[in-house]
Design a protein around this motif. Structure first.
Motif, PDB file in Angstrom:
ATOM      1  N   UNK A  44      -8.613   0.428  -3.289  1.00 45.47           N
ATOM      2  CA  UNK A  44      -8.131   1.940  -3.556  1.00 45.47           C
ATOM      3  C   UNK A  44      -6.868   2.237  -3.207  1.00 45.47           C
ATOM      4  N   UNK A  45      -6.043   1.425  -2.672  1.00 48.62           N
ATOM      5  CA  UNK A  45      -4.665   1.650  -2.132  1.00 48.62           C
ATOM      6  C   UNK A  45      -3.757   1.721  -3.343  1.00 48.62           C
ATOM      7  N   UNK A  46      -4.039   1.210  -4.520  1.00 47.85           N
ATOM      8  CA  UNK A  46      -3.058   1.252  -5.678  1.00 47.85           C
ATOM      9  C   UNK A  46      -3.940   0.925  -6.773  1.00 47.85           C
ATOM     10  N   UNK A  47      -2.998   0.491  -7.832  1.00 49.19           N
ATOM     11  CA  UNK A  47      -3.450   0.178  -9.182  1.00 49.19           C
ATOM     12  C   UNK A  47      -2.797  -1.156  -9.621  1.00 49.19           C
ATOM     13  N   UNK A  48      -3.652  -1.989 -10.193  1.00 50.09           N
ATOM     14  CA  UNK A  48      -3.140  -3.388 -10.822  1.00 50.09           C
ATOM     15  C   UNK A  48      -3.518  -3.573 -12.155  1.00 50.09           C
ATOM     16  N   UNK A  49      -2.565  -3.794 -12.931  1.00 50.47           N
ATOM     17  CA  UNK A  49      -2.757  -4.219 -14.159  1.00 50.47           C
ATOM     18  C   UNK A  49      -1.745  -5.374 -15.003  1.00 50.47           C
ATOM     19  N   UNK A  50      -1.975  -5.713 -16.073  1.00 51.63           N
ATOM     20  CA  UNK A  50      -1.084  -6.259 -16.948  1.00 51.63           C
ATOM     21  C   UNK A  50       0.008  -5.654 -17.839  1.00 51.63           C
ATOM     22  N   UNK A  51       1.207  -6.138 -17.697  1.00 50.51           N
ATOM     23  CA  UNK A  51       2.170  -5.811 -18.526  1.00 50.51           C
ATOM     24  C   UNK A  51       3.353  -6.669 -18.553  1.00 50.51           C
ATOM     25  N   UNK A  52       3.766  -7.094 -20.156  1.00 47.97           N
ATOM     26  CA  UNK A  52       4.472  -8.035 -20.253  1.00 47.97           C
ATOM     27  C   UNK A  52       4.516  -9.559 -19.622  1.00 47.97           C
ATOM     28  N   UNK A  53       2.962  -9.701 -19.708  1.00 48.33           N
ATOM     29  CA  UNK A  53       2.676 -11.249 -19.297  1.00 48.33           C
ATOM     30  C   UNK A  53       2.840 -11.482 -17.937  1.00 48.33           C
ATOM     31  N   UNK A  54       2.651  -9.936 -17.356  1.00 44.56           N
ATOM     32  CA  UNK A  54       2.868 -10.226 -15.657  1.00 44.56           C
ATOM     33  C   UNK A  54       1.738  -9.363 -15.096  1.00 44.56           C
ATOM     34  N   UNK A  55       1.438  -9.457 -13.953  1.00 45.88           N
ATOM     35  CA  UNK A  55       0.437  -8.814 -13.040  1.00 45.88           C
ATOM     36  C   UNK A  55       1.467  -7.688 -12.229  1.00 45.88           C
ATOM     37  N   UNK A  56       1.046  -6.526 -12.572  1.00 45.06           N
ATOM     38  CA  UNK A  56       1.933  -5.285 -11.944  1.00 45.06           C
ATOM     39  C   UNK A  56       1.103  -4.774 -11.035  1.00 45.06           C
ATOM     40  N   UNK A  57       1.594  -4.546  -9.806  1.00 47.58           N
ATOM     41  CA  UNK A  57       0.802  -3.679  -8.923  1.00 47.58           C
ATOM     42  C   UNK A  57       1.704  -2.660  -8.523  1.00 47.58           C
ATOM     43  N   UNK A  58       0.968  -1.351  -8.577  1.00 46.56           N
ATOM     44  CA  UNK A  58       1.620   0.006  -8.205  1.00 46.56           C
ATOM     45  C   UNK A  58       0.813   0.244  -6.955  1.00 46.56           C
ATOM     46  N   UNK A  59       1.791   0.406  -5.836  1.00 41.83           N
ATOM     47  CA  UNK A  59       1.361   0.808  -4.405  1.00 41.83           C
ATOM     48  C   UNK A  59       2.011   2.044  -3.698  1.00 41.83           C
ATOM     49  N   UNK A  60       1.482   2.378  -2.782  1.00 43.14           N
ATOM     50  CA  UNK A  60       1.916   3.450  -1.700  1.00 43.14           C
ATOM     51  C   UNK A  60       2.322   2.676  -0.590  1.00 43.14           C
ATOM     52  N   UNK A  61       3.799   2.392  -0.253  1.00 47.57           N
ATOM     53  CA  UNK A  61       4.484   1.681   0.688  1.00 47.57           C
ATOM     54  C   UNK A  61       4.067   2.267   1.962  1.00 47.57           C
ATOM     55  N   UNK A  62       3.710   3.474   2.203  1.00 46.61           N
ATOM     56  CA  UNK A  62       3.445   3.959   3.638  1.00 46.61           C
ATOM     57  C   UNK A  62       1.853   3.599   3.915  1.00 46.61           C
ATOM     58  N   UNK A  63       1.168   2.693   3.189  1.00 48.34           N
ATOM     59  CA  UNK A  63      -0.242   2.394   3.491  1.00 48.34           C
ATOM     60  C   UNK A  63      -0.318   1.112   4.091  1.00 48.34           C
ATOM     61  N   UNK A  64      -0.950   0.848   4.858  1.00 47.98           N
ATOM     62  CA  UNK A  64      -1.068  -0.828   5.686  1.00 47.98           C
ATOM     63  C   UNK A  64      -1.345  -1.630   4.598  1.00 47.98           C
ATOM     64  N   UNK A  65      -0.729  -2.884   4.854  1.00 52.34           N
ATOM     65  CA  UNK A  65      -1.130  -4.032   3.844  1.00 52.34           C
ATOM     66  C   UNK A  65      -0.611  -3.941   2.349  1.00 52.34           C
ATOM     67  N   UNK A  66       0.570  -3.167   2.336  1.00 51.51           N
ATOM     68  CA  UNK A  66       1.446  -3.088   1.272  1.00 51.51           C
ATOM     69  C   UNK A  66       2.386  -4.075   0.804  1.00 51.51           C
ATOM     70  N   UNK A  67       2.613  -4.932   1.710  1.00 51.96           N
ATOM     71  CA  UNK A  67       3.557  -6.088   1.945  1.00 51.96           C
ATOM     72  C   UNK A  67       3.454  -7.116   0.941  1.00 51.96           C
ATOM     73  N   UNK A  68       4.211  -7.639   0.321  1.00 54.40           N
ATOM     74  CA  UNK A  68       4.360  -8.627  -1.055  1.00 54.40           C
ATOM     75  C   UNK A  68       3.991  -9.898  -0.494  1.00 54.40           C
ATOM     76  N   UNK A  69       3.953 -10.302   0.779  1.00 52.15           N
ATOM     77  CA  UNK A  69       3.889 -11.661   1.166  1.00 52.15           C
ATOM     78  C   UNK A  69       2.473 -11.924   1.233  1.00 52.15           C
ATOM     79  N   UNK A  70       1.533 -11.109   1.989  1.00 57.40           N
ATOM     80  CA  UNK A  70       0.221 -11.401   2.201  1.00 57.40           C
ATOM     81  C   UNK A  70      -0.500 -11.293   0.864  1.00 57.40           C
TER      82      UNK A  70
END
Length: 685
Positions: free
Chosen positions: A479-505
């Motif tokens: 529930x920290x964001x939204x994830x979907x498909x667009x232009x043949x890629x997985x796109x994740x929309x997040x709130x950077x202020x919430x923990x666990x929003x880093x891309x590496x993990x």
């Protein structure tokens, strides 16, 4: 006077006649022998004429023989009566057979007496009890089918005897029997069959260590005792059959009772499972119902070995975090595979049970969850107080089917939600204001505040792994964001202020579940909302970030970067200049520095490295020489060669900028190809 003299003579005569009569009677009924002279004197005293005394002696001898025979017969009958009384009163068949053998041994006055029991299945005779035998080999004698005197008695069902066993038929003798008879010193043997109806139960034998003939009376007596022994053996067989029947009946009753108990458990479980599904319950309710009915711990894992739910005592992975992956031992994994292949419950024997890594309890049974060609995971059962019977195993198989249906239902719901999420993400990134009217309401339906989303993360995954990557991204984001498909890629929309929003993990999580390299492209977060509509500003910022991330991903795909976290700022100058097209980029590099690349390829020189250093040092030959570790004159000589290859004016501002950009692109492409081990020497990559 004459009377007085004759009286004593009369008395003496009577006394002599009485003694003579007693002698004759003693010769007839006495146990001791009477000499012929005493018998003749007694006959003379009794007044038997001499011509008839010989006839009288023969009558006395015949009477004595008949008396002896009758006494022996009386003794034998008494023995038979005693045996019959024992037969009626005794309960111990073994003791009774031993007593019968001992009585035959005493009555017939033989050296060895033994009883051999016949095995109708193997047609062999085995000595069961003996009297008078001292050889261990004789007491455990085994006679093969059709051999020995015993085999002849069985075949003929008649008494048979041999005066000298050493002269018995050679074709019926075997070395083992001969050795036992020789060790025992047996010479003469008599055997009578033990028959009950149409069945031969064995043979009763008497034997002597001296040659002897057996009379009909002896054979008849031994046959009578053999009949008594037949009664004992038949009774023992009957009792054994009754005991076996009783055991079989008891076992059948126990099986029936267990079957009824299993059936009751199965009925209760089926009702509960159906009710769970009808009530819309999940795996938690389902495993609780199974655990209660089967009296053992139950754990459900999905197709990726993650714990979905666990319940009950001794449940495998009881301490594992829900949703966390676990490590299945090889034999448990093999049982899951076998269950998926056959559709049957797999019960692990005690020797095959294994403690699971990180689990407190062993796995006793496995039910694979499968529908068609799709695997959904497995039900893992811990040990219980009773063994799982056939009905219990069918119950586990039905439960696994119910779990598969439940998982199919969840997947259908997830796919529906996934389509809604993908549509929502596409609408957010579409950039058309007319489609944003209900975006905030739709985002709230997934528990997300659209105005707080300020980060776009784009994950490039090949098409065959994209669905798994999207599912993994949604599980991680929640529930920290939204994830979907667009232009043949997985796109994740997040709130950077919430923990666990880093891309590496998140990239590592997606790569682990998608099973291959994943490229993450991350632009910087959008600026905080100003005085305008926060939703409109948030959406506009997300569209801008997505456009930048998409163009950057195309550029990285062209230069061969496919497995890292890339920030858009690092590639912003190139993205701003180029449209990410492989042919245009290659044409641009070739047009500007192609002669230098061809020259190095043909002659093995390093003019490209000199050009790169010269561009990085802002066209300073001295700094370029210092960077490469060369003498300034060497750099000047190489610059003259570059002048010849690139033409006059290549160092002027506008052209030098474009050449520097081509050199940097060439460097990025070469680095990407070296990291993926696919570089082609002499080419542009």
């Amino acid at each position: 006077m004459r009377d007085d003299i004759s009286a004593p003579a009369t008395v003496d005569g009577v006394s002599a006649r009485s003694e003579a009569l007693a002698t004759v009677l003693g010769a007839v009924t006495g146990d001791g022998a009477v000499s012929p002279r005493d018998l003749g004197a007694a006959l003379e005293t009794l007044g038997v004429p001499a011509p008839r005394q010989e006839q009288a002696r023969e009558h006395v001898h015949r009477a004595h023989s008949e008396h002896v025979r009758l006494r022996r017969r009386e003794h034998e009958l008494a023995a038979l009566f005693a045996s019959a009384r024992e037969l009626a009163a005794a309960r111990d068949g073994k003791a009774l057979l031993e007593r019968l053998v001992q009585r035959a041994h005493e009555i017939l006055g033989c050296d060895v007496t033994y009883l051999s029991e016949y095995d109708a299945r193997t047609r062999e005779l085995n000595v069961r009890t003996t009297a008078g035998a001292y050889s261990g080999e004789f007491r455990h004698l085994n006679v093969p089918a059709g051999y020995g005197l015993a085999g002849e008695v069985i075949e003929l069902r008649m008494p048979r005897w041999v005066p000298r066993y050493s002269e018995y038929l050679a074709d019926r003798r075997v070395p083992d029997i001969d050795r036992a008879v020789e060790l025992e010193g047996v010479v003469s043997i008599l055997g009578v069959p033990m028959v009950s109806g149409d069945d031969v139960l064995g043979v009763l034998f008497v034997a002597t260590r001296e040659e002897r003939s057996f009379t009909p009376d002896q054979i008849a007596l031994l046959s009578a005792l053999a009949d008594h022994a037949s009664v004992v053996l038949r009774t023992a067989h009957t009792l054994r059959d009754l005991w076996r029947s009783e055991e079989e009946a008891r076992a059948a009753l126990e099986r029936l009772t267990e079957h009824l108990a299993e059936r009751d458990r199965a009925g209760a479980v089926h009702r509960e499972l159906i009710q769970v599904v009808l009530d819309g319950g999940g795996f938690g309710q389902l495993v609780r119902a199974l655990s209660s009915a089967l009296g053992r711990g139950v754990t459900v894992i999905d197709a990726e070995d993650r714990v979905i739910a666990a319940s009950g005592p001794a449940a495998p992975f009881m301490s594992a975090r829900a949703g966390g992956p676990v490590e299945l031992p090889p034999r448990v994994r093999a049982a899951v595979a076998a269950g998926a292949r056959t559709g049957h419950c797999q019960v692990l024997a005690g020797a095959d049970r294994e403690m699971l890594a990180g689990a407190e309890h062993e796995v006793a049974a496995v039910g694979a969850m499968r529908a068609g060609a799709q695997d959904f995971g497995a039900l893992l059962f811990g040990p219980g107080d009773f063994e799982l019977g056939p009905v219990d195993r069918r119950t586990i198989e039905r439960a696994a089917q119910v779990c598969s249906l439940l998982e199919l239902q969840h997947q259908a719901v997830a796919r529906a939600e996934g389509r809604l999420l993908t549509d929502l993400v596409a609408d957010i990134l579409d950039g058309q204001p007319g489609r944003r009217d209900d975006l905030e309401r739709r985002a709230r339906a997934f528990g997300v505040e659209l105005s707080r989303l300020d980060t776009v993360q784009l994950y490039v995954v090949p098409g065959e792994r994209r669905a798994r990557a999207l599912a993994a991204a949604r599980r991680h984001v929640g529930a920290a964001g939204l994830a979907g498909l667009s232009h043949d890629a997985v796109v994740v929309l997040l709130d950077s202020r919430r923990p666990g929003a880093g891309p590496h993990a998140l990239r590592e999580h997606i790569a682990r579940h998608a099973g291959g390299p994943v490229l993450a492209v991350v632009p910087p977060p959008t600026e905080p909302a100003g005085a305008g509509d926060p939703v409109e500003e948030a959406v506009a910022g997300l569209v801008e970030c997505f456009t930048l991330a998409l163009r950057t991903s195309r550029l990285l795909a062209v230069i061969g970067v496919d497995d890292e976290v890339a920030g858009t700022d690092d590639y912003l100058p190139y993205v701003s200049v180029f449209d990410a097209d492989a042919r245009s980029l290659t044409s641009y590099v070739t047009r500007l520095i192609g002669p230098v690349l061809d020259y190095d390829a043909e002659r093995g020189t390093e003019l490209e490295a000199t050009l790169r250093a010269f561009a990085r040092c802002n066209a300073s030959p001295t700094r370029a020489a210092r960077m490469l570790g060369f003498h300034p004159n060497t750099i000047l000589q190489r610059l003259e060669r570059l002048d010849a290859l690139l033409g006059p004016g290549w160092r002027e501002d506008d052209r030098f900028f474009r050449i520097s950009l081509a050199v940097r692109l060439r460097e990025l492409m070469s680095a990407a190809h070296r990291s993926s081990a696919h570089e082609e020497p002499g080419g542009l990559g």
